[in-house]
Design an enzyme around this catalytic site. Structure first.
Site, PDB file in Angstrom:
ATOM      1  N   SER A  61       0.569  -1.357  -0.029  1.00  0.00           N
ATOM      2  CA  SER A  61      -0.517   0.098   0.190  1.00  0.00           C
ATOM      3  C   SER A  61       0.726   1.240  -0.247  1.00  0.00           C
ATOM      4  CB  SER A  61      -0.980  -0.217   1.226  1.00  0.00           C
ATOM      5  OG  SER A  61      -0.515   0.491   2.182  1.00  0.00           O
ATOM      6  N   LYS A  62      -0.176   2.714  -0.318  1.00  0.00           N
ATOM      7  CA  LYS A  62       1.023   3.857   0.103  1.00  0.00           C
ATOM      8  C   LYS A  62       1.665   3.698   0.685  1.00  0.00           C
ATOM      9  CE  LYS A  62       0.138   6.062  -3.540  1.00  0.00           C
ATOM     10  NZ  LYS A  62      -0.889   5.481  -4.561  1.00  0.00           N
ATOM     11  N   ARG A  63       1.354   3.151   1.982  1.00  0.00           N
ATOM     12  CA  ARG A  63       1.848   3.778   3.664  1.00  0.00           C
ATOM     13  C   ARG A  63       3.360   3.051   3.490  1.00  0.00           C
ATOM     14  NH1 ARG A  63      -0.078   5.505   7.368  1.00  0.00           N
ATOM     15  NH2 ARG A  63      -2.895   6.110   7.421  1.00  0.00           N
TER      16      ARG A  63
END
Length: 461
Positions: A243-245
RNA sequence: GUCCCGUUCGUCUAGUGGUUAGGACUCCAGAUUCUCAUUCUGGCAACAGGGGUUCGACUCCCCUACGGGAUGCCA
């Protein structure tokens, strides 16, 4: 006819997980002499990201995954989805729902507190016809929900997972048409997959659990379902979905950081598939020729950049020198280094390529061939040592253009009676600015006789 | 919470009842008679646990544990 589609939503850049799905789509299509189709699933107006579609398309092209048809945009097909949603209502397989978001939040909250499965309470499932008519007449916002059957087992027959059984009583009455008139994924994907004659639905494992809803839709509409293929997920270091995180896993980012497309393809292909042999370095064509779902793994794969780095190095070293040199030019231009001497430039690249993990590093490994050397204060101790000066003097006086440098270096060592580190370190420091690095004969060859002497003179007392 | 999927070296994986459990990355050591890098050679390192089934289980079944996914008018 085998027809597969890659159907991303334009909510961000193409990342490694998406690339892997697209890659397997592509490989299977080519393997079966079928079609690879691109469809953009832009049915969520709230999550639309400007430029995402362009990024998706450009990234696929950069990786050599050219699609045969598309892109098709779902946002341009709203009437079609609506038509089928209404047909489902007609048939009694779907119903209008007037519950507000707040109603649903409250219900969900209560279910959580009671430790019950969170499900739509089916408030509107059996609304009397007149009441529905009245609400529609009044213009009350509505969604259309699928009326999932009760007490029935759905069996998904999946190419990589085999048979998976899911009890329909656990399934929600899924929204298929939103109040803004857009379909949800479930309706749009099923309708399009049918209309576009998709033979194999290849997608991430996160869709496995909602597949019964899709199977039900196919049944209601009297369509033949496709073959299901649910791929394992690509995981980050903490073993959760990319994910982007956890950073930028976009294809564009890897390209910018100097990974070769063929290395990325090769590496990503191996995350969940292998050729059932010990072959690990292969190209897209090989993948296409050998791809099959039988060899796709069930478990998720953790992405390990260390191995990508190694693989990138392999591809860099395999590249023909002139091609590699061409690819690297821009980094020198950006660093303001003049590489107009092509003969020298090729020699520099030939030396530097063994040091590279990622393309942009070429500058740090080869700028010493171009820029004036800067010595640290502690370097002068070695540079000024008696033996060092003897070596420099000998080289400056005796080195000649066109000589056999390897031979010369050996002879000089013998004549001066200096060898090993005491001999090579000062030389390398004088010529390269560092006591470790390429061999001296190579250094002389790359620098050329004039520059070599210039550098020697520079350190001669 | 509920449901679904999964579980072989740290990581990617081979393995479909009988193997010294194989390869790759990482790491370590050695070689290429200077270093660094490359290359080559060698080494460390795994079947989640417990029950079955079987003459025999990494392989088949069950349970547990752990991990992940789903549980949205997101895809």
């Amino acid at each position: 006819m085998i027809r597969v589609r890659f159907a991303p939503s334009p909510t961000g850049k193409l990342h490694l997980g998406g690339l892997r799905t697209a890659l397997y789509d592509y490989a299977y299509a080519k393997n079966q002499v079928g079609k690879f189709i691109l469809r953009i699933e832009d049915t969520d107006q709230t999550r639309f990201v400007e430029g995402a579609t362009e990024n998706l398309i450009n990234s696929l092209k950069a990786m050599g995954l050219n699609f045969d048809e598309g892109p098709t945009f779902q946002s341009q097909r709203l009437e079609i989805y609506k038509k089928y949603a209404l047909q489902l209502i007609e048939q009694g397989d779907a119903y209008y729902c007037f519950c507000t978001k707040e109603d649903l939040d409250v219900a969900r909250q209560r279910q959580k507190e009671l430790k019950l499965p969170t499900k739509y309470p089916e408030t509107c499932r059996n609304l009397p016809k007149e009441e529905v008519e009245k609400k529609l007449q009044e213009g009350i916002p509505y969604v259309i929900r699928l009326a999932m059957p009760k007490d029935r087992d759905f069996v998904i027959s999946d190419k990589v997972r085999g048979k998976v059984k899911i009890d329909s009583s656990l399934l929600d009455d899924q929204v298929i048409l939103k109040s803004d008139g857009f379909p949800t994924y479930h309706l749009a994907a099923v309708v399009d997959d049918h209309l576009m004659e998709i033979s194999h639905v290849i997608r991430g494992e996160e869709w496995l659990y909602s597949t019964p809803k899709h199977i039900f839709l196919y049944e209601c509409l009297g369509w033949k379902p496709p073959i299901w293929v649910h791929l394992p997920l690509i995981l980050n270091e903490n073993k959760s979905k990319l994910s982007k995180r956890d950073g930028d896993f976009s294809v564009g980012n890897y390209l910018e950081r100097g990974y070769l497309p063929e290395a990325i393809i090769n590496f990503v292909a191996l995350l969940g598939w292998n050729p059932k042999s010990e072959k690990e370095i292969f190209d897209l064509q090989y993948l296409c020729e050998n791809f099959s779902f039988k060899a796709v793994n069930k478990a998720g794969a953790v992405f390990d950049e260390k191995k990508l780095e190694w693989m990138n190095g392999q591809y860099i070293r395999k590249k023909p020198l002139d091609e590699l040199a061409k690819m690297l030019e821009k980094y020198f231009v950006d660093a303001g280094i003049d590489i107009s001497d092509k003969e020298k430039y090729l020699k520099v690249i030939d030396v530097a390529k063994d040091y590279l993990v990622r393309l942009p590093e070429v500058v740090q490994y080869s700028q010493m061939f171009y820029k004036d050397l800067e010595f640290a204060t502690e370097d002068f101790e070695l540079l000024n040592a008696e033996d060092s000066q003897k070596i420099f003097k000998y080289y400056f006086d005796n080195l000649e253009e066109g000589a056999d440098y390897e031979q010369f270096v050996k002879e000089a060592s013998a004549k001066l009676e200096i060898k090993g580190k005491a001999y090579f370190f000062p030389l390398r420091l004088a010529l390269f600015g560092n006591s470790s690095g390429p061999n001296i004969p190579i250094l002389i060859d790359v620098l050329g006789i004039d520059e070599t002497k210039k550098r020697l003179k520079n350190v001669l007392n």
